[in-house]
Design an enzyme around this catalytic site. Structure first.
Site, PDB file in Angstrom:
ATOM      1  N   GLY A  37       4.136   4.174   3.258  1.00  0.00           N
ATOM      2  CA  GLY A  37       3.812   2.926   2.582  1.00  0.00           C
ATOM      3  C   GLY A  37       3.955   1.754   3.537  1.00  0.00           C
ATOM      4  N   LYS A  38       3.494   0.617   3.152  1.00  0.00           N
ATOM      5  CA  LYS A  38       3.703  -0.610   3.927  1.00  0.00           C
ATOM      6  C   LYS A  38       3.358  -1.782   3.023  1.00  0.00           C
ATOM      7  CE  LYS A  38       4.859  -1.508   8.279  1.00  0.00           C
ATOM      8  NZ  LYS A  38       5.621  -0.683   9.221  1.00  0.00           N
ATOM      9  N   GLY A  39       3.950  -2.938   3.328  1.00  0.00           N
ATOM     10  CA  GLY A  39       3.655  -4.106   2.511  1.00  0.00           C
ATOM     11  C   GLY A  39       3.652  -5.348   3.363  1.00  0.00           C
ATOM     12  N   VAL A  74       0.863  -1.183   0.000  1.00  0.00           N
ATOM     13  CA  VAL A  74       0.000   0.000   0.000  1.00  0.00           C
ATOM     14  C   VAL A  74       0.894   1.225   0.000  1.00  0.00           C
ATOM     15  CG1 VAL A  74      -1.748   1.309   1.265  1.00  0.00           C
ATOM     16  CG2 VAL A  74      -1.886  -1.189   1.187  1.00  0.00           C
TER      17      VAL A  74
END
Ligand code: NAD
Length: 425
Positions: A114-116, A69
């Site tokens: 962001g992050k994943g 994201v």
């Protein structure tokens, strides 16, 4: 159209992301932020979901789900970790990317959020299996990651080695070494000195700074640390080296209390040898609840989210809470603590040391010139404390919590960038 109200209400009722928005709303209200900007900032810029087919060591094929994201790009490339955990969902990754947006802005880094993640159990995967999952994950994100687009880092369940595989896969596809595509790498391939300790160091810096303002002598100040992993154990070590008395520590095996002071070096050695504090004899064994409510000056939650809740907030005796973990305090508990006059240094400031040194790593990779550890630590202290002081002054001036002040500072910076850039529509 943006900001459809029925959808927003539904999200708020059920999700981690919905919970995360509660703190944003309070600050946005005080900033009198207009509805259009609020709508943009409560919607992620980009959410990516993909399948990760991979081969087990047995030869069997399996498929996991990967996410990334990219929440906001107003101040720069997206920045945030990759989580390998069975509980990873799009909702959780979105909430974490949302928090990263405000954390990066609160400490004035030129990044968005962001992050994943990958829904998997890394403990049950071999090294080879982890490598194959990581490489496929990186390959799927080739077009949307990069030093000027989105810069991942380690998070729960991911390591410097995993960052190395990500960087290598990206570099192979690009036909050039691109060290700055991820941070948290091993030193040998462009990592930064001081990165491993950075989050715990930031927690310790904020704690000592705030104790001085509250008129509590740090020498002998009684500190309880929940969680004895990267953040908690390093914060405990640095605070004890600064003269504080660590009266309680804990990990997933339970809590250990010693009003006379725990020997942190011995606890670290024990936990490294046994991969747990289970059996540690340097303190009385207690439950997690007893640890959180133990008599102390400072409580440092550094384990998981949602640890300080409506059930234990009234029993907390610490005068200061320094949030090492992400999201350890629920909004309801936050209100109870505020009414009781407990001071909280919020996660987006207190644990920002890690992303600050990640930023330094990105800068060093782009320069191709690496700093000595004292220089990294000095710059970390300057970047973190300068912004912490801005937040604390705003909180005092407006008579609000430092959490609301931190969100106000962060939102204001993101909105300023958005106004200058304009909305391309
Ligand atoms: P870690 O996995 O190294 O350590 C977590 C610790 O918490 C372990 O000691 C574990 O045993 C303990 N724990 C787990 N469940 C517990 C429970 N119910 N009660 C007590 N202890 C429990 O993780 P970490 O990197 O130290 O991260 C801790 C928190 O800090 C997370 O919320 C993470 O998102 C946040 N954080 C980490 C960094 C970083 O640079 N590592 C940066 C910012 C925020």
């Amino acid at each position: 159209m943006i900001g459809e109200e029925p959808m927003s209400i539904a999200i708020r009722d059920v999700s981690v992301f919905g919970d995360a928005i509660a703190y944003f709303d309070e600050a946005a209200e005080l900033l009198k932020l207009e509805p259009g900007l609020r709508a943009i900032l409560t919607h992620p810029s980009r959410q990516i979901i993909f399948s990760i087919p991979f081969q087990r060591d047995t030869g069997e094929l399996e498929v996991y789900t990967g996410y990334r994201v990219q929440y906001n790009f107003a101040r720069g490339p997206a920045k945030g970790g990759i989580r390998f955990h069975p509980g990873v969902t799009l909702d959780e990754v979105t909430a974490l990317a949302f928090w990263m947006t405000w954390k990066c802005a609160a400490v004035d880094l030129p990044f968005g959020g962001g992050k994943g993640g990958v829904t998997c159990e890394p403990e049950r995967l071999s090294r080879g299996e982890l490598e194959r999952i990581t490489r496929r994950y990186a390959a799927e994100l080739i077009e949307v990651t990069g030093p000027d687009k989105d810069v991942p880092a380690p998070d729960v369940g991911t390591t410097p080695q995993i960052m190395a595989w990500f960087m290598d896969t990206y570099s192979m596809h690009r036909r050039e070494t691109v060290a700055g595509v991820v941070t948290g790498k091993p030193l040998e391939i462009g990592g930064s000195r001081g990165r491993v300790e950075a989050t715990g160091r930031g927690v310790s810096l904020c704690t000592l700074d705030q104790l001085a303002v509250m008129g509590i002598d740090s020498r002998g100040a009684r500190i309880v640390v929940q969680g004895f992993g990267n953040v908690g154990s390093i914060a405990a070590r640095l605070l004890s080296e600064a003269g504080c008395r660590i009266v309680g520590i804990s990990d997933v095996s339970g809590g250990y209390l010693n009003p006379g002071g725990i020997d942190v070096a011995a606890a670290l050695a024990y936990s490294q040898e046994h991969h747990s504090l289970d059996g540690f004899r340097g303190g009385e064994r207690v439950s997690n609840t007893m640890l959180i409510e133990a008599d102390s000056d400072v409580l440092v939650p550094a384990a998981l989210e949602k640890q300080i809740t409506i059930d234990n907030a009234a029993g907390i005796r610490a005068k200061l809470i320094v949030e090492g973990a992400n999201g350890p305090t629920t909004p309801e508990a936050d209100h109870i603590l505020a009414q009781r006059g407990v001071v909280i240094i919020p996660d987006i400031i207190a644990n920002a040391g890690g992303v600050i040194v990640s930023y330094f790593e990105w800068v060093q990779d782009r320069q191709g010139y690496f700093w000595k550890e004292p220089e990294v630590n000095e710059r970390l202290s300057d970047q973190l404390l300068t912004n912490f002081h801005i937040v604390r002054e705003l909180a005092t001036l407006r008579g609000i919590s430092m959490r609301t002040a931190a969100y106000m500072v962060a939102i204001d910076r993101v909105v300023a960038a958005m106004r200058i850039r304009g909305v391309y529509a």
